[in-house]
Scaffold this motif. Structure first.
Motif, PDB file in Angstrom:
ATOM      1  N   VAL A 143       0.926  -1.185  -0.058  1.00  0.00           N
ATOM      2  CA  VAL A 143       0.006  -0.049  -0.180  1.00  0.00           C
ATOM      3  C   VAL A 143       0.829   1.116   0.029  1.00  0.00           C
ATOM      4  CG1 VAL A 143      -1.773   1.195   1.351  1.00  0.00           C
ATOM      5  CG2 VAL A 143      -1.692  -1.233   1.455  1.00  0.00           C
ATOM      6  N   ILE A 165       0.796  -8.108   3.689  1.00  0.00           N
ATOM      7  CA  ILE A 165       0.414  -6.639   3.523  1.00  0.00           C
ATOM      8  C   ILE A 165       1.578  -5.831   3.823  1.00  0.00           C
ATOM      9  CG2 ILE A 165      -1.139  -4.919   3.928  1.00  0.00           C
ATOM     10  CD1 ILE A 165      -3.185  -6.905   4.636  1.00  0.00           C
ATOM     11  N   GLU A 200      -8.967   0.752   2.895  1.00  0.00           N
ATOM     12  CA  GLU A 200      -8.169  -0.225   1.885  1.00  0.00           C
ATOM     13  C   GLU A 200      -7.381  -1.471   2.737  1.00  0.00           C
ATOM     14  OE1 GLU A 200      -8.107  -0.177  -0.968  1.00  0.00           O
ATOM     15  OE2 GLU A 200      -9.675   1.725  -1.345  1.00  0.00           O
ATOM     16  N   ILE A 201      -6.819  -0.933   3.772  1.00  0.00           N
ATOM     17  CA  ILE A 201      -6.166  -2.243   4.568  1.00  0.00           C
ATOM     18  C   ILE A 201      -7.224  -3.049   5.204  1.00  0.00           C
ATOM     19  CG2 ILE A 201      -4.581  -2.495   6.562  1.00  0.00           C
ATOM     20  CD1 ILE A 201      -3.117   0.424   6.218  1.00  0.00           C
ATOM     21  N   LEU A 218      -7.652   5.286   3.986  1.00  0.00           N
ATOM     22  CA  LEU A 218      -6.462   4.404   4.320  1.00  0.00           C
ATOM     23  C   LEU A 218      -6.673   3.064   5.139  1.00  0.00           C
ATOM     24  CD1 LEU A 218      -3.468   3.736   3.545  1.00  0.00           C
ATOM     25  CD2 LEU A 218      -2.756   5.191   5.118  1.00  0.00           C
ATOM     26  N   VAL A 269       2.921  -1.707   4.269  1.00  0.00           N
ATOM     27  CA  VAL A 269       2.604  -0.298   4.141  1.00  0.00           C
ATOM     28  C   VAL A 269       3.991   0.431   3.661  1.00  0.00           C
ATOM     29  CG1 VAL A 269       1.560   1.716   5.097  1.00  0.00           C
ATOM     30  CG2 VAL A 269       0.615  -0.551   5.567  1.00  0.00           C
ATOM     31  N   HIS A 278      -0.288  -3.740  -5.902  1.00  0.00           N
ATOM     32  CA  HIS A 278       0.020  -2.413  -5.665  1.00  0.00           C
ATOM     33  C   HIS A 278      -1.036  -1.616  -5.470  1.00  0.00           C
ATOM     34  CE1 HIS A 278       2.596   1.499  -6.598  1.00  0.00           C
ATOM     35  NE2 HIS A 278       2.241   1.341  -5.452  1.00  0.00           N
ATOM     36  N   VAL A 279      -1.642  -1.282  -4.225  1.00  0.00           N
ATOM     37  CA  VAL A 279      -2.507  -0.448  -4.116  1.00  0.00           C
ATOM     38  C   VAL A 279      -1.924   1.037  -3.827  1.00  0.00           C
ATOM     39  CG1 VAL A 279      -4.552   0.299  -2.538  1.00  0.00           C
ATOM     40  CG2 VAL A 279      -3.683  -2.246  -2.709  1.00  0.00           C
ATOM     41  N   HIS A 280      -2.111   1.842  -4.862  1.00  0.00           N
ATOM     42  CA  HIS A 280      -1.620   3.184  -4.940  1.00  0.00           C
ATOM     43  C   HIS A 280      -2.683   4.307  -4.761  1.00  0.00           C
ATOM     44  CE1 HIS A 280       1.717   5.639  -6.881  1.00  0.00           C
ATOM     45  NE2 HIS A 280       1.260   6.102  -5.923  1.00  0.00           N
TER      46      HIS A 280
END
Ligand code: NDP
Ligand code: NDP
Lengths: 312, 312
Positions: free
Chosen positions: B48, B104, B91-92, B88, B106, B76-78
């Motif tokens: 992330v 995962i 998303e996590i 955020l 960060v 890839h979480v952009h």
């Protein structure tokens, strides 16, 4: 008056935990009392015991006396040694949600059939006044002190050093022993206070020469009078965490308590030294009260109630 | 052939993380492939990122390449730098419950408006392949390795030492630097391997004489070529964690990477030394893959499914 190895005309300064802990307990009692006058609320400490370990009985009596002497509520949850893990977890979960209880400690050792780790981790973070859970340990190591508790013996050691006017920053601190409840957290705390820390254990080689480097020496290995004066750096500060019972025919009980440090040979070399008993031991109990008070104050701050609304 | 200070007729042995990490990645790839053949499942790693930090872009490209090269899924979480903390965390939390994602991480640094601690702690324990959460750190310190992950750089250091055939037990290990992501966890791990650990930092006095005691020296302070050969105990083992960019007019880019150790002066005094680049750096990435594989294997073991029932 003797001339000691550090060139002063007297023996080592005594780091009296007995004295300092009394002051701390008085301070705690004052705060407990002040709050009680405001809205009648008092901090509650619960000790969970499984079985009837003789030493545990003694320690719990001591904690009850200490808690009650500062005006706290003390609850002793005493379960039979046949208690199942599930039953024990249920008792802890009840305490976790009991608003009258701010601190919970599980008296160790637990019977062999109980998973100590599982039980320790089940105490909720906001009441873990012993600071034994992984999260509490992690926060201590990371230096994140806001929502955690520092375990009582390590905190007591630092408090005794700082409270006696010693600065820790830049000193070489040698810690003997690396248990999870004593040595490791003490090492962590000394590092947070900017000491250069050497953590020693049974696999350490050349221990004598490492002890000789110490500006601050913490002995926590459980070996009666292991450290003697000839090992010390003259002028160092010695904290003796050890509590060991040794045979003593001159006593009615047939035994007496000694530390991990040979007090007699060390007192003329060290600048300051904590005795056993009357050193770190009473500090541990004082820190338990302090942690319970902190838990109580955090609870009040974060839990809106008609009573504490009045305060803000 | 030169005669070095440790009396051997050659220079220090090179601790090649480049080489060892290649072997580790091959082993990971084999395991990933074997599982894929059985039931088609593959480990998933998500990174992330918030914002567009230039170094982060480089690191993430490297991680993607590494993950894909061993057959893992990489996501890839952009997110834009304007992302709110709540967005955020959402998303996590999606990744936390996504069965296709086992690890995962960060990517740090996060933008200034984001509470790094809050975000790091929100990654669920079973997917915290970076090992940054308080619980992971606590378990590491307590020596409870069963349900946790050791962070990648510290794990890579130990793996490089052990994988190169060095025993750690009983050695004096001096760690320079005490950050939460490098120095502190390395010190903890060395202690678990029964070294006597000295943890040093910017407040350490007489650093040179402490460095001179080290059988194993770990440099992680972010100061270009800080450690030189004259400080070392002849025959010691040196791990250089530092990655520093220094100006170099002879390079097209105008700069080059150096470690915290002056390789040239140290290589004739040390018995073994890790280079920069090609030392600890590639081990870090290999450990990330290894941790993701471990997370995947734990997931398979603990999550019944028609597919893995076939296996047992
Ligand atoms: N004042 C107080 O309130 C308290 C006092 N204590 C006392 O503190 C002492 C230590 O307690 P605890 O930490 O629980 O004990 P543990 O038995 O759990 O740990 C002892 C530690 O000492 C190390 N050790 C043992 N022998 C040696 C040696 N010869 N040289 C170097 N290191 C050695 C061990 O090393 P390794 O890890 O390699 O085995 C271990 O890390 C005891 O006397 C205990 O009664 C404890 C708690 C509270
Ligand atoms: N190979 C890899 O994969 C990785 C490499 N790195 C590299 O490792 C190095 C360290 O990184 P990181 O831990 O994040 O850095 P930090 O800046 O977070 O920490 C640096 C540490 O070094 C200490 N320090 C600084 N100057 C001195 C000095 N003169 N003497 C003694 N101690 C000193 C600081 O002490 P104090 O705490 O007192 O301020 C601090 O503890 C960097 O070069 C970084 O690029 C980092 C991560 C991964």
């Amino acid at each position: 008056m003797t001339t000691s190895a550090h060139g002063r005309n007297d023996e080592a300064k005594l780091l009296s935990g007995a004295l300092l802990s009394k002051l701390i307990r008085e301070r705690v009692a004052e705060k407990v009392n002040a709050r009680k006058l405001i809205d009648g609320s008092i901090p509650g400490l619960a000790v969970v015991q499984v079985g009837d370990h003789e030493d545990s009985n003694v320690y719990i009596r001591m904690k009850r006396k200490a808690a009650e002497s500062v005006g706290m509520k003390f609850q002793h949850v005493h379960l039979p040694s046949s208690t199942s893990v599930d039953e024990l977890l249920l008792e802890i979960s009840k305490l976790n949600s009991d608003r009258a209880i701010n601190g919970i400690l599980v008296q160790l050792p637990l019977p062999a059939h109980v998973d100590e780790k599982l039980v320790t981790e089940s105490v909720c973070q906001s009441k873990d006044v012993d600071g034994f859970s992984s999260k509490s340990v992690g926060r201590l190591v990371k230096g994140d002190f806001q929502n955690t508790f520092i375990s009582c013996t390590p905190k007591g050691c630092i408090s005794l050093l700082v409270g006696s006017g010693f600065s820790i920053e830049g000193k070489v601190a040698v810690v003997l022993g690396r248990s999870n409840i004593v040595g490791r957290p003490i090492a962590s705390l000394l590092e947070k206070h900017n000491a250069t820390v050497v953590l020693c254990h049974s696999k350490t080689k050349n221990l004598n020469s490492i002890i000789g480097m110490a500006d601050i020496l913490i002995a926590a290995i459980g070996k009666p009078e292991f450290v003697n004066g000839s090992m010390l750096k003259p002028g160092c500060v010695v904290l003796d965490v050890g509590i060991n019972s040794v045979p003593d025919a001159t006593r009615k009980s047939g035994s007496r308590l000694v530390g991990d440090v040979d007090f007699e040979s060390c007192k003329s070399v060290a600048y300051a030294i904590s005795p056993v008993p009357g050193g770190v031991g009473p500090m541990t109990v004082a820190m338990l009260l302090e942690n319970t008070l902190i838990a109580f104050e955090r609870f009040i701050k974060t839990t809106p109630s008609p009573n504490n609304w009045k305060l803000v």
